[in-house]
Design a protein around this motif. Structure first.
Motif, PDB file in Angstrom:
ATOM      1  N   LEU A  40       9.486  56.732  -8.461  1.00 28.87           N
ATOM      2  CA  LEU A  40       9.233  55.410  -7.893  1.00 28.87           C
ATOM      3  C   LEU A  40      10.536  54.732  -7.501  1.00 28.87           C
ATOM      4  CD1 LEU A  40       6.336  53.744  -9.932  1.00 28.87           C
ATOM      5  CD2 LEU A  40       6.400  54.244  -7.499  1.00 28.87           C
ATOM      6  N   PHE A  91       0.476  59.120  -7.964  1.00 30.62           N
ATOM      7  CA  PHE A  91       1.661  58.468  -7.418  1.00 30.62           C
ATOM      8  C   PHE A  91       1.332  57.926  -6.030  1.00 30.62           C
ATOM      9  CE2 PHE A  91       5.877  58.691  -5.358  1.00 30.62           C
ATOM     10  CZ  PHE A  91       6.577  57.914  -6.247  1.00 30.62           C
ATOM     11  N   MET A 145      -0.178  49.747 -10.119  1.00 34.03           N
ATOM     12  CA  MET A 145       1.187  50.246  -9.940  1.00 34.03           C
ATOM     13  C   MET A 145       1.829  50.635 -11.266  1.00 34.03           C
ATOM     14  SD  MET A 145       1.762  50.392  -6.776  1.00 34.03           S
ATOM     15  CE  MET A 145       3.510  50.689  -6.822  1.00 34.03           C
ATOM     16  N   GLN A 152      11.492  56.043  -4.218  1.00 34.38           N
ATOM     17  CA  GLN A 152      10.632  55.485  -3.178  1.00 34.38           C
ATOM     18  C   GLN A 152      11.018  54.041  -2.854  1.00 34.38           C
ATOM     19  OE1 GLN A 152       6.436  54.155  -3.766  1.00 34.38           O
ATOM     20  NE2 GLN A 152       5.989  56.014  -2.562  1.00 34.38           N
ATOM     21  N   TYR A 153      11.274  53.234  -3.871  1.00 31.58           N
ATOM     22  CA  TYR A 153      11.674  51.844  -3.648  1.00 31.58           C
ATOM     23  C   TYR A 153      12.985  51.766  -2.867  1.00 31.58           C
ATOM     24  CZ  TYR A 153       8.109  50.568  -7.139  1.00 31.58           C
ATOM     25  OH  TYR A 153       6.945  50.396  -7.843  1.00 31.58           O
ATOM     26  N   THR A 197       2.298  51.729  -1.295  1.00 36.99           N
ATOM     27  CA  THR A 197       3.185  50.808  -2.002  1.00 36.99           C
ATOM     28  C   THR A 197       3.437  49.558  -1.171  1.00 36.99           C
ATOM     29  OG1 THR A 197       4.244  52.610  -3.217  1.00 36.99           O
ATOM     30  CG2 THR A 197       5.474  50.536  -3.053  1.00 36.99           C
ATOM     31  N   ASN A 205      11.289  49.149 -13.189  1.00 35.14           N
ATOM     32  CA  ASN A 205      10.814  50.525 -13.089  1.00 35.14           C
ATOM     33  C   ASN A 205      11.479  51.468 -14.087  1.00 35.14           C
ATOM     34  OD1 ASN A 205       9.505  52.788 -11.789  1.00 35.14           O
ATOM     35  ND2 ASN A 205      11.504  53.264 -10.941  1.00 35.14           N
TER      36      ASN A 205
END
Length: 83
Positions: free
Chosen positions: A68, A26, A19, A71-72, A32, A63
Motif C-alpha cells: 500500500l 488489495f 481500506m 501504491q500511495y 483507492t 500505513n
C-alpha cells in the motif's frame, strides 16, 4: 436546489474500514482513488488534487503495508506529474 445527503455512522466508516481490513483483497489504484474521492465528498470538501494528495499522505503515515505504501507513493507521483 441543493441535495441533502443522509449520513449514517455505518456509511461514514465503510470506506475507511474497507481500506484497513487485512481480509479484503488489495485494492487497485483506481479503487483507492475512488475511496479517497468518496471520503472527500462525504466530508463535504471540494475534490481537488491538493485534497486527494492530503488524504493519500494521511493514509501513508498510518500505513503498515509495504504494498500500500508503494501504491500511495505512485498515486502521489501521478497526481504531481512525477511518474
Amino acid at each position: 436546489m441543493m441535495l441533502q445527503q443522509r449520513r449514517t455512522p455505518e456509511a461514514e466508516h465503510t470506506v475507511s474500514d474497507y481500506m484497513q481490513s487485512s481480509n479484503d483483497a488489495f485494492p487497485s489504484s483506481q479503487e483507492t482513488l475512488g475511496y479517497i474521492v468518496t471520503d472527500i465528498i462525504r466530508a463535504g470538501e471540494t475534490v481537488s488534487r491538493k485534497a486527494i494528495c492530503a488524504k493519500l499522505l494521511a493514509r501513508l503515515s498510518d500505513n503498515q503495508d509495504p504494498e500500500l505504501e508503494k501504491q500511495y507513493h505512485e498515486l502521489i507521483a501521478l497526481l504531481l506529474g512525477r511518474e
